[in-house]
Design a protein around this motif. Structure first.
Motif, mmCIF file in Angstrom:
data_model
loop_
_atom_site.group_PDB
_atom_site.id
_atom_site.type_symbol
_atom_site.label_atom_id
_atom_site.label_comp_id
_atom_site.label_asym_id
_atom_site.label_seq_id
_atom_site.Cartn_x
_atom_site.Cartn_y
_atom_site.Cartn_z
ATOM 1 N N LEU A 61 -31.575 57.626 -0.455
ATOM 2 C CA LEU A 61 -31.628 56.324 -1.253
ATOM 3 C C LEU A 61 -32.573 55.343 -0.614
ATOM 4 O O LEU A 61 -32.328 55.012 0.818
ATOM 5 N N SER A 62 -33.376 54.952 -1.353
ATOM 6 C CA SER A 62 -34.111 53.788 -1.031
ATOM 7 C C SER A 62 -33.464 52.461 -1.270
ATOM 8 O O SER A 62 -32.250 52.389 -1.810
ATOM 9 N N GLU A 63 -34.201 51.499 -0.403
ATOM 10 C CA GLU A 63 -33.099 49.988 -0.878
ATOM 11 C C GLU A 63 -32.994 49.450 -2.130
ATOM 12 O O GLU A 63 -31.980 49.207 -2.718
ATOM 13 N N GLU A 64 -33.882 49.987 -2.985
ATOM 14 C CA GLU A 64 -33.959 49.563 -4.514
ATOM 15 C C GLU A 64 -33.138 50.593 -4.980
ATOM 16 O O GLU A 64 -32.435 49.872 -6.040
ATOM 17 N N GLU A 65 -32.988 51.698 -4.707
ATOM 18 C CA GLU A 65 -31.977 52.449 -5.422
ATOM 19 C C GLU A 65 -30.459 52.207 -5.005
ATOM 20 O O GLU A 65 -29.754 52.286 -5.893
ATOM 21 N N ARG A 66 -30.371 51.843 -3.760
ATOM 22 C CA ARG A 66 -28.943 51.300 -3.342
ATOM 23 C C ARG A 66 -28.703 49.964 -4.095
ATOM 24 O O ARG A 66 -27.485 49.613 -4.315
ATOM 25 N N GLN A 67 -29.738 49.123 -4.368
ATOM 26 C CA GLN A 67 -29.308 47.748 -5.156
ATOM 27 C C GLN A 67 -28.854 48.384 -6.478
ATOM 28 O O GLN A 67 -28.134 47.604 -7.146
ATOM 29 N N THR A 68 -29.570 49.460 -7.144
ATOM 30 C CA THR A 68 -29.210 49.868 -8.559
ATOM 31 C C THR A 68 -27.650 50.166 -8.535
ATOM 32 O O THR A 68 -27.075 49.800 -9.394
ATOM 33 N N LEU A 69 -27.203 50.767 -7.580
ATOM 34 C CA LEU A 69 -25.854 51.305 -7.347
ATOM 35 C C LEU A 69 -24.871 50.147 -7.177
ATOM 36 O O LEU A 69 -23.751 49.803 -7.737
ATOM 37 N N ASP A 70 -25.462 49.013 -6.380
ATOM 38 C CA ASP A 70 -24.746 47.833 -6.158
ATOM 39 C C ASP A 70 -24.406 47.011 -7.580
ATOM 40 O O ASP A 70 -23.462 46.283 -7.769
ATOM 41 N N ASP A 71 -25.498 46.986 -8.228
ATOM 42 C CA ASP A 71 -25.707 46.372 -9.487
ATOM 43 C C ASP A 71 -24.623 47.079 -10.716
ATOM 44 O O ASP A 71 -23.860 46.627 -11.264
ATOM 45 N N TYR A 72 -24.610 48.449 -10.488
ATOM 46 C CA TYR A 72 -23.562 49.094 -11.379
ATOM 47 C C TYR A 72 -22.010 48.628 -10.880
ATOM 48 O O TYR A 72 -21.153 48.681 -11.746
ATOM 49 N N ASP A 73 -21.883 48.519 -9.625
ATOM 50 C CA ASP A 73 -20.498 47.952 -9.049
ATOM 51 C C ASP A 73 -20.184 46.579 -9.523
ATOM 52 O O ASP A 73 -19.090 46.658 -10.208
ATOM 53 N N ALA A 74 -21.235 45.787 -9.765
ATOM 54 C CA ALA A 74 -21.099 44.613 -10.335
ATOM 55 C C ALA A 74 -20.652 44.776 -11.995
ATOM 56 O O ALA A 74 -19.519 43.947 -12.212
ATOM 57 N N VAL A 75 -21.130 45.621 -12.562
ATOM 58 C CA VAL A 75 -21.022 45.765 -14.070
ATOM 59 C C VAL A 75 -19.523 46.371 -14.021
ATOM 60 O O VAL A 75 -18.834 46.027 -14.933
ATOM 61 N N PHE A 76 -19.158 47.232 -13.160
ATOM 62 C CA PHE A 76 -18.001 48.294 -13.264
ATOM 63 C C PHE A 76 -16.814 47.247 -12.901
ATOM 64 O O PHE A 76 -15.766 47.303 -13.774
ATOM 65 N N GLU A 77 -17.039 46.105 -12.157
ATOM 66 C CA GLU A 77 -16.007 45.141 -11.943
ATOM 67 C C GLU A 77 -15.799 44.258 -12.869
ATOM 68 O O GLU A 77 -14.548 43.820 -13.464
ATOM 69 N N LYS A 78 -16.857 43.842 -13.551
ATOM 70 C CA LYS A 78 -17.085 42.681 -14.126
ATOM 71 C C LYS A 78 -16.302 43.006 -15.587
ATOM 72 O O LYS A 78 -15.234 42.185 -15.994
ATOM 73 N N TYR A 79 -16.315 44.226 -15.981
ATOM 74 C CA TYR A 79 -15.650 44.683 -17.239
ATOM 75 C C TYR A 79 -14.506 45.548 -16.935
ATOM 76 O O TYR A 79 -13.994 46.159 -17.884
#
Length: 355
Positions: free
Chosen positions: A72-90
């Motif tokens: 995974l590239s840094e950009e792709e890892r950030q995509t997963l981190d962004d999903y984490d944020a959504v997963f926790e927010k909701y």
């Protein structure tokens, strides 16, 4: 006409981009000659990847001898981190379901967990943090499935199935929190896992705080009853006195920790229960991402501290088991058993005394 359509469809499958199966010079692996590996991660160290110069719709991909999680590239890892944020927010973990039961897991982690359990076929799964019993039920149904397969494969010479069990630990029985508006929303139409036949067959619920000594003693008592622990030899010693027991090497134990997420509580859980993991079986530390989300020492920090106490190479993190590249948890294999459970009990006693 239907037969003609099926033939045409099969022809298209074999001739995408004008290349047939034979024309593509496909090679084959003698899978029967591949030696089995003690590590489940070894099955995910090759990835099918689209080269960076190819357009997304090109369909061209190549085999790369490395796990996707390491590509995974840094950009792709950030995509997963962004999903984490959504997963926790909701609180999307509240929306998990398994055979009608509410289960607080990401669906990808359920795939990893079932793979560990099915492939290792444990005699016992120790689980801390029962809550409403969703993951307990998930584990129990897989053990039950394994029982049925083993009975079927035995044929006419079948014997009684192994007495496999989930030892699930929590301060509250799931019945007391099922309808409580606490943590996750109540799922009124969900199956009550603790009232199912598979729960009756496969689960032993142990009520107590996961990081309390009396709870550890209750877990050890159940393991002894199930044949996983044996009395220690009379001359076996700990610094604090006689060693209480030894592990039965013929038994397979998986440990899943999901009760404490703060550093101190989880550290005690690791010292208490991780040493029960049998050789080449697995330890799962849940919600390891919380350190980053909370901005403080949590599950990952506790695990790293535990690994520093354990003999080098005893437990090995296997990120490749996250074969969909995303996970809430950390998966570890006990690569070797060089010290008894008493080694970790002594570490726990030293930690409690502050020495």
């Amino acid at each position: 006409r239907r037969q003609r359509r099926l033939i045409c469809f099969a022809f298209l499958l074999l001739n995408l981009d004008g290349v047939g199966l034979v024309d593509a010079a496909v090679t084959f692996t003698d899978v029967d000659a591949v030696a089995p590996s003690a590590s489940l991660a070894d099955g995910f160290k090759v990835s099918l990847v689209r080269p960076p110069e190819e357009a997304p719709n090109s369909g061209q991909k190549i085999l790369v001898p490395e796990s996707s999680i390491h590509l995974l590239s840094e950009e792709e890892r950030q995509t997963l981190d962004d999903y984490d944020a959504v997963f926790e927010k909701y609180s999307l973990f509240c929306n998990g379901r398994w055979l009608g039961v509410q289960i607080l897991q990401d669906s990808q982690d359920l795939m990893y967990l079932q793979h560990v359990v099915y492939m290792k076929k444990p005699d016992v799964i120790i689980e801390t943090g029962t809550y409403k019993g969703g993951l307990t039920y998930f584990f129990a149904t897989i053990l039950d499935w394994i029982d049925r397969e083993e009975m079927d494969s035995a044929g006419e010479g079948r014997v009684a199935p192994r007495d496999t069990k989930v030892l699930s630990v929590d301060r509250h029985h799931p019945d007391s929190v099922f309808a409580a508006n606490w943590f996750c929303p109540v799922c009124a139409d969900c199956v009550r896992s603790y009232r199912t036949p598979v729960w009756e067959r496969k689960v032993r619920f142990i009520q107590g705080l996961a990081d309390a000594q009396e709870t550890l003693q209750a877990v050890a008592s159940n393991l002894h009853d199930l044949g996983c622990l044996q009395p220690a030899a009379p001359d076996a010693k700990m610094a604090s006195g006689p060693a209480p027991f030894t592990m039965n090497d013929s038994k397979v134990i998986v440990v899943n920790l999901d009760a404490n997420h703060e550093f101190d509580g989880l550290m005690r859980e690791l010292l208490y229960y991780a040493p029960f993991v049998s050789e080449n079986s697995y330890l799962v530390v849940q919600d390891a991402k919380l350190d980053k989300i909370w901005g403080t020492a949590g599950p990952t920090a506790a695990l790293n501290a535990f690994l520093r106490l354990a003999p080098e190479g005893e437990f090995v993190v296997e990120d490749e088991l996250k074969f969909h590249a995303y996970s809430q948890h950390i998966y570890l294999r006990r690569a070797r058993v060089t010290v008894p459970h008493s080694y970790f009990l002594e570490k726990a006693l030293a930690a409690m005394s502050g020495s």
